[in-house]
Write an enzyme that holds these catalytic residues in place. Structure first.
Site, PDB file in Angstrom:
ATOM      1  CD  GLU A 200      -4.177  10.891   5.650  1.00 19.32           C
ATOM      2  OE1 GLU A 200      -2.993  10.947   5.236  1.00 19.32           O
ATOM      3  OE2 GLU A 200      -4.727   9.839   5.968  1.00 19.32           O
ATOM      4  CG  HIS A 235       3.611   7.015  -2.736  1.00 13.61           C
ATOM      5  ND1 HIS A 235       4.065   7.870  -1.761  1.00 13.61           N
ATOM      6  CD2 HIS A 235       3.036   7.791  -3.676  1.00 13.61           C
ATOM      7  CE1 HIS A 235       3.765   9.099  -2.095  1.00 13.61           C
ATOM      8  NE2 HIS A 235       3.157   9.097  -3.259  1.00 13.61           N
ATOM      9  NE  ARG A 292      -1.196  -7.071   1.870  1.00 19.05           N
ATOM     10  CZ  ARG A 292      -0.104  -6.323   1.924  1.00 19.05           C
ATOM     11  NH1 ARG A 292       1.012  -6.829   2.402  1.00 19.05           N
ATOM     12  NH2 ARG A 292      -0.104  -5.070   1.533  1.00 19.05           N
TER      13      ARG A 292
END
Ligand code: ADP
Length: 669
Positions: A200, A235, A292
């Site tokens: 990416e 992260h 979820r």
């Protein structure tokens, strides 16, 4: 609606789900491991079933046991919470076979979002914007490299099977490509058993903005606005908020629409989160969809006035969504701060231990604490070390932020290191107040958040010293009142002497520095002043203490602070920072600040992952010697000086108790 459900989780999320079930009159079944036999979620539920030993792969992750528990207790549905079995398609299939409702999306939706590359392909078809990149099947090195060269550096390599930030590598220039690819593949293979990669464009200043979506079984879909989760370490999210600062209605609508398109592309049902990167120019790109309930769902509940667990239960029971899009409105602003047992000063090293004292801020319409532990409970090494989520709400961001810092300063925990002071410093920093958010926030503002500035000491040490002498005076006064003759000079705290100011001497430790402090007390006509000397610095101070509130006047500058004491440390919360002081007892002698040997004991309970040096090998200071892991995080033990390792006491794979000596090290003279 269901009459009884089983909650296949532990800690705060199990308690959170049980609360809503109780509100709806649904009976609840908890499950637990050895470590959790007396846990809060077990006590809250109507029934509880033992699963197995403490490690989650032998208890909370064993689908068959969870299912057996549901069958045995007659639960009609299973709420998986987050983590554990919540995104496990095999487990859902087992539920289906036994006619038990899985409170979550249909199996194909979970499967579709299980691979980052497959998810991107689906989203591309559905017209959801993607970060430019390559997510094809051909995995040859040359093709991946060509893709990176074509889009231009920096790029991000991501494991298709990835999660939790694993198997991800930034590549800043062409020459670093091969090394990064090999490292990412290695990590991915060992974590996920698969090393397919996608490439990416690496955005250098993005925000992490995610949309809460909800769909029912009848084709209805809404979004419950966005959350900004840009403040991250490794992260992982640290503080989340809703709505996202500076979000204009048009962008919100565009992102909301894209998120609903994403959900509908996979025939979604229930609660889901579509994560986007929002770039500085207002472009946004699909990152992944979590199938979820998210940890940070409470901020969406606070601004929408909805109970998302109730929505989940209603949808799973086949009801329509409780509200339509035009019935949903944003009211005010909410923050969530994750309170962890960890040491921010040691690169967020997880901590464990017993919560010997625990006092959360008082709950109110403005303050909510979601937790799964009580005073006296253990934060064990087996699970995530999150102690609680502190959620606050108010009419706007500024007011909500004041609520957050105040509530953080009122949170009292003893028994282990926590990140409360770190959160306080982050939340009260100017860049956070000004909402200068992007995913590099913590690194970018490190010096502001960690206050490693010498000037801080000058400002805050006198406050801390003043607090200590006032506290001492207060204690002496209380003792005198209790003795029946408060006016006796023998009860005075200033070691009463004729014509002579009394001087208190003590030491305070801040981070790893110890400061000798002298405080001279001067009593003039009913008022008491102090001269505080710290090295070269000398200030004139006076103040008073009521409860945990300190009012201080230092050289004519008046300020206020909240103080919280735990054991021999105390935290001082001023308007824009929190500092943790340790009182050094005079009779301990000189504190040993040298690092010889100090770092060679296990900093926590955990497992030895790898030995990085050979016995007898000569190493330079700071060479990595051994890697430990606890609670999913690694910690590296480094050489304290130039020298050699004379012995390793543990081998890779062995369990170690916190405090145990790991190796013997001979430092050079
Ligand atoms: P994981 O599933 O391992 O958590 P994600 O794909 O959700 O990985 O990404 C985690 C975090 O990594 C994001 O919140 C963001 O901070 C950062 N990130 C991911 N992709 C990019 C990108 N293309 N450019 C910049 N940062 C990114």
């Amino acid at each position: 609606m269901f009459a009884k459900i089983l909650i296949a989780n532990r800690g705060e999320i199990a308690c959170r789900v049980i609360r809503t079930a109780q509100k709806l009159g649904i009976r609840t079944v908890a499950v637990f491991s050895d470590a959790d036999s007396d846990a809060m979620h077990v006590h809250m539920a109507d029934e509880a079933v033992y699963l197995g030993p403490s490690p989650s792969r032998e208890s909370y992750l064993v689908g068959e046991r969870v299912l057996e528990a549901a069958l045995k207790t007659g639960a009609e549905a299973i709420h998986p919470g987050y983590g554990f079995l919540s995104e496990n398609a095999d487990f859902c299939r087992q539920c289906e076979t036994h006619n038990i409702v899985f409170i979550g999306p249909p199996i194909p939706a979970i499967e579709a979002m299980g691979s980052k590359s497959a998810a991107k392909t689906i989203m591309e078809k559905a017209g959801v914007p993607l970060v430019p990149g390559y997510h094809g099947e051909d995995q040859s090195r040359d093709l991946l490299k060509q893709a990176a060269d074509d889009m231009g550096y920096p790029v991000l390599l991501k494991a298709c099977a990835g999660g939790g930030g694993k198997g991800m590598r930034q590549v800043w220039k062409e020459s670093e490509f091969d090394e990064a690819l090999n490292a990412a593949k290695r990590e991915s293979l060992s974590s996920f058993g698969d090393d397919d990669m996608l490439v990416e464009k690496y955005l250098t200043q993005p925000r992490h903005v995610e949309i809460q979506v909800f769909c029912d079984q009848h084709g209805n879909a809404v979004h419950i606005f966005e959350r900004d989760c840009s403040v991250q370490r490794r992260h992982q999210k640290v503080i989340e908020e809703a709505p996202a600062p500076g979000m204009d209605p048009a962008l919100r609508e565009a992102m909301g629409d894209a998120a609903i398109r994403a959900a509908q592309a996979i025939n979604y049902e229930g609660a889901g989160t579509v994560e986007f990167l929002l770039d500085v120019d207002g472009s946004f790109y699909f990152m992944e969809m979590n199938t979820r309930l998210q940890v940070e769902h409470p901020v969406s509940e606070m601004i929408s006035g909805q109970d998302l667990v109730e929505w989940q239960l209603r949808v799973a029971a086949g009801e329509n969504l409780p509200l339509s899009q035009d019935q949903l409105h944003i009211n005010g602003h909410a923050f969530e701060a994750r309170i962890y047992a960890e040491d921010p000063d040691q690169d967020f090293l997880p901590a464990s231990g017993q919560l010997s004292f625990l006092q959360a801020p008082t709950a109110s319409p403005h303050v909510r604490v979601d937790t799964g532990v009580r005073q006296g409970d253990e934060v064990s090494i087996f699970y995530d070390p999150m102690i609680a989520k502190l959620i606050v709400w108010d009419e706007d961001r500024d007011k909500a932020l004041s609520r957050l810092t105040k509530a953080l300063s009122e949170y009292r925990i003893s028994g282990m290191t926590t990140n409360i002071d770190f959160l306080y410093n982050l939340a009260s920093s100017a860049p956070f107040r000004e909402a200068q958010l992007d995913t590099g926030f913590i690194e970018k503002h490190h010096s502001v958040i960690f206050h490693d500035d010498a000037q801080d000491y000058e400002r805050d040490l006198p406050l801390a010293a003043l607090y200590l002498v006032l506290k001492q005076a207060q204690r002496a006064e209380e003792k005198a009142m209790a003795s029946g003759d408060p006016s006796s000079p023998w009860h005075q705290s200033n070691a009463w002497r004729l014509n002579e100011p009394h001087v208190h001497h003590f030491e305070l430790q801040l981070h790893d520095r110890v400061f000798p402090i002298a405080v001279a007390q001067i009593n003039t006509g009913g008022s008491t002043r102090y001269t505080i000397s710290i090295g070269e610095l000398e200030v004139d101070a006076q103040g008073n203490l009521s409860g945990s509130e300190l009012h201080a006047d230092i050289d004519g500058y008046q300020s206020r602070a909240t103080v919280s004491i735990h054991d021999d440390t105390f935290s001082l919360y001023t308007l824009d920072r929190a500092l943790n002081f340790k009182m050094v007892q005079a009779d301990l002698g000189e504190s040993d600040q040298g690092d010889a040997g100090g770092g060679l004991v296990a900093p926590m309970n955990g497992t030895v992952v790898a030995l990085l040096a050979d016995k007898g090998q000569r190493v330079e200071k700071d060479t990595p010697l051994l890697v430990m892991e606890a609670m999913k995080m690694e910690h590296t033990i480094r050489a304290p000086a130039d020298g050699e390792v004379s012995e390793f006491y543990y081998q890779a794979g062995e369990l170690v108790d916190g405090g145990a000596e790991l190796l013997s090290f001979n430092a050079d003279e």
